[in-house]
Design an enzyme around this catalytic site. Structure first.
Site, PDB file in Angstrom:
ATOM      1  N   LYS A   1       0.847  -1.189   0.000  1.00 49.55           N
ATOM      2  CA  LYS A   1       0.000   0.000   0.000  1.00 49.55           C
ATOM      3  C   LYS A   1       0.882   1.238   0.000  1.00 49.55           C
ATOM      4  O   LYS A   1       1.891   1.272   0.690  1.00 49.55           O
ATOM      5  CB  LYS A   1      -0.852  -0.017   1.276  1.00 49.55           C
ATOM      6  CG  LYS A   1      -2.306   0.290   1.076  1.00 49.55           C
ATOM      7  CD  LYS A   1      -3.087  -0.033   2.334  1.00 49.55           C
ATOM      8  CE  LYS A   1      -3.285   1.221   3.153  1.00 49.55           C
ATOM      9  NZ  LYS A   1      -4.217   1.039   4.267  1.00 49.55           N
TER      10      LYS A   1
ATOM     11  N   HIS B   1      -0.422   4.328   0.696  1.00 49.60           N
ATOM     12  CA  HIS B   1      -1.057   5.377   1.507  1.00 49.60           C
ATOM     13  C   HIS B   1      -1.325   4.808   2.907  1.00 49.60           C
ATOM     14  O   HIS B   1      -1.052   3.645   3.169  1.00 49.60           O
ATOM     15  CB  HIS B   1      -2.367   5.838   0.851  1.00 49.60           C
ATOM     16  CG  HIS B   1      -3.365   4.734   0.683  1.00 49.60           C
ATOM     17  ND1 HIS B   1      -3.301   3.841  -0.354  1.00 49.60           N
ATOM     18  CD2 HIS B   1      -4.430   4.369   1.428  1.00 49.60           C
ATOM     19  CE1 HIS B   1      -4.303   2.968  -0.254  1.00 49.60           C
ATOM     20  NE2 HIS B   1      -4.995   3.265   0.826  1.00 49.60           N
TER      21      HIS B   1
END
Length: 222
Positions: free
Chosen positions: A105, A107
């Site tokens: 990921k 974020h």
């Protein structure tokens, strides 16, 4: 009977009742005709998962491996590592756990690891070892985080040489992992335990599967 043996026998009985372990004729991914089939995906409700966690925790305790935390490779390993951590907490040992995302990921907290910080001595929790790919990825992730993988904990060791129906390798996937990474593989139960269970069974239908399992082990076993 030792607590270790009863943990193995009870687990086999539990897997049969949950229909996770079944006998008959099944074609494996390698194209072999196996007299038994084990699918950990069948531990698919709260009660079964809770029991499974206790079997994992007991096998880990019996092994006397020193560890600081648990790690579960996505996807199957996520529920397995969580249930094992809960079972250990119920036994009075509260240990952190982590797992990985299949895709990193970029974020939020970011990265591919979720859960507690991966540090210290780490036990990898999975269902079975078939090709060793999941273990290889897990070892890389754990070492990259600066931690030390110390063991792999699985539900069932098929004790079966790798390869296909016609090309039989020299060692099992479990042996290959132990050799490549120098990590012990702890199984709740293995094929030898399964054969002992069938041999001692008072259930005639179950006992009748023993010759087929023995023949399979003679052909493909380690």
């Amino acid at each position: 009977m030792s607590s270790e043996n009863s943990n193995q026998d009870n687990f086999i009985r539990f897997a049969l009742e949950a229909k996770v372990l079944s006998f008959g004729e099944f074609k494996t991914k390698a194209g072999r005709l196996s007299p038994y089939f084990f699918n950990a995906g069948g531990f698919n409700d709260g009660k079964r998962l809770s029991s499974l966690g206790r079997y994992y925790a007991q096998a880990l305790s019996n092994s006397q491996i020193q560890f600081d935390m648990l790690y579960g490779p996505a996807y199957k390993g996520i529920t397995l590592v969580a249930s094992t951590a809960i079972a250990l907490a119920d036994q009075g040992r509260n240990v952190p756990y982590a797992y990985n995302r299949k895709e990193a990921k970029d974020h939020g907290e970011g990265g591919s690891l979720v859960g507690a910080p991966v540090q210290g001595k780490v036990v990898i929790v999975d269902d079975v070892i078939s090709a060793g790919t999941s273990v290889r990825e897990s070892v890389d992730l754990i070492r990259s985080a600066g931690a030390e993988p110390v063991a792999v904990l699985i539900a069932l060791d098929r004790m079966e040489k790798s390869g296909t129906a016609t090309e039989i390798g020299k060692q099992s996937a479990v042996q290959a992992v132990e050799q490549e990474f120098g990590l012990p593989v702890i199984a709740i139960a293995n094929l030898a335990d399964l054969m002992s269970f069938l041999a001692a069974s008072s259930n005639a239908e179950l006992a009748n599967y023993l010759p087929a399992v023995k023949a399979y082990r003679d052909q493909y076993g380690v």
